[in-house]
Design a protein around this motif. Sequence first.
Motif, mmCIF file in Angstrom:
data_model
loop_
_atom_site.group_PDB
_atom_site.id
_atom_site.type_symbol
_atom_site.label_atom_id
_atom_site.label_comp_id
_atom_site.label_asym_id
_atom_site.label_seq_id
_atom_site.Cartn_x
_atom_site.Cartn_y
_atom_site.Cartn_z
ATOM 1 N N THR A 1 0.829 -1.213 0.000
ATOM 2 C CA THR A 1 0.000 0.000 0.000
ATOM 3 C C THR A 1 0.860 1.258 0.000
ATOM 4 O O THR A 1 0.589 2.204 -0.753
ATOM 5 C CB THR A 1 -0.927 0.001 1.231
ATOM 6 O OG1 THR A 1 -1.679 -1.192 1.241
ATOM 7 C CG2 THR A 1 -1.853 1.196 1.216
ATOM 8 N N LYS A 2 1.907 1.292 0.802
ATOM 9 C CA LYS A 2 2.766 2.473 0.899
ATOM 10 C C LYS A 2 3.466 2.741 -0.430
ATOM 11 O O LYS A 2 3.572 3.889 -0.868
ATOM 12 C CB LYS A 2 3.791 2.275 2.017
ATOM 13 C CG LYS A 2 4.617 3.497 2.308
ATOM 14 C CD LYS A 2 5.528 3.275 3.498
ATOM 15 C CE LYS A 2 6.321 4.525 3.775
ATOM 16 N NZ LYS A 2 7.239 4.349 4.890
ATOM 17 N N GLU A 3 3.940 1.694 -1.085
ATOM 18 C CA GLU A 3 4.616 1.858 -2.375
ATOM 19 C C GLU A 3 3.645 2.360 -3.447
ATOM 20 O O GLU A 3 3.990 3.224 -4.263
ATOM 21 C CB GLU A 3 5.237 0.519 -2.808
ATOM 22 C CG GLU A 3 6.342 0.036 -1.880
ATOM 23 C CD GLU A 3 6.737 -1.409 -2.161
ATOM 24 O OE1 GLU A 3 5.929 -2.150 -2.775
ATOM 25 O OE2 GLU A 3 7.833 -1.798 -1.739
ATOM 26 N N SER B 1 0.971 4.098 -2.905
ATOM 27 C CA SER B 1 0.641 5.477 -2.563
ATOM 28 C C SER B 1 1.723 6.435 -3.059
ATOM 29 O O SER B 1 1.416 7.513 -3.571
ATOM 30 C CB SER B 1 0.472 5.606 -1.045
ATOM 31 O OG SER B 1 0.252 6.945 -0.687
ATOM 32 N N GLU B 2 2.984 6.034 -2.910
ATOM 33 C CA GLU B 2 4.088 6.880 -3.377
ATOM 34 C C GLU B 2 4.087 7.017 -4.894
ATOM 35 O O GLU B 2 4.384 8.076 -5.437
ATOM 36 C CB GLU B 2 5.419 6.315 -2.885
ATOM 37 C CG GLU B 2 5.629 6.454 -1.388
ATOM 38 C CD GLU B 2 6.844 5.681 -0.894
ATOM 39 O OE1 GLU B 2 7.481 4.957 -1.693
ATOM 40 O OE2 GLU B 2 7.131 5.789 0.313
ATOM 41 N N PRO C 1 -3.147 6.270 1.318
ATOM 42 C CA PRO C 1 -3.177 4.836 1.654
ATOM 43 C C PRO C 1 -4.572 4.346 2.046
ATOM 44 O O PRO C 1 -4.974 3.240 1.681
ATOM 45 C CB PRO C 1 -2.205 4.714 2.826
ATOM 46 C CG PRO C 1 -1.279 5.869 2.675
ATOM 47 C CD PRO C 1 -2.089 6.969 2.059
#
Length: 183
Positions: free
Chosen positions: A24-26, A28-29, A35
């Motif tokens: 999720t974090k990747e 989002s970036e 997220p």
Amino acid sequence: MPGLKTKHDDIVRVIECHKVGLKTKEISEQTGILPRTIRRLFAKFKSGGSQDVPTHSKPPGARYKLSNHSVTLLKRQAQANPTLKARKLRENNIEVLGKVTVRTIWNTLNKRLGFKNVSAPKKPSHTESQVLQRDRFYREHIEWSLDEWKRVLFIDESMFSVSAGHPNPVWRSPRMNKFDKNS
């Protein structure tokens, strides 16, 4: 910002990244999407049971019958001539309003624009004798000094009647309604 819809292309990108195995974090970036929005999209994708991209649901309620142009036209005409009835507004603008009912026009003015249809109070007009009396008074006292006028007490009297008659209804704009509440 709350209430913003995620674009279909962004949803497709998020789902593709998820299928590839990104976290999720990747995602989002890479996409710039929050997220929590990504997690919500994952849940919607998984609960769908198919491989289709989740789409936005249809907004609740019926769509407006009148376009923004028509609503603006009604608003201007109601402000310019508040005594116009909804039926007359429809007759005057048949080419713009089409087959819209009088009730739809009434609801648009009332609910969508915030106009209120209220009874207009009748103001008593001055009679000819009152006009002559005032004129005579002005002519007699035009030469008075400030000290003489300070000894005069003016009383503002109004005449009104309470009746069960049906006075002419008028459209009052939301701004006028706001001023009525404050007084």
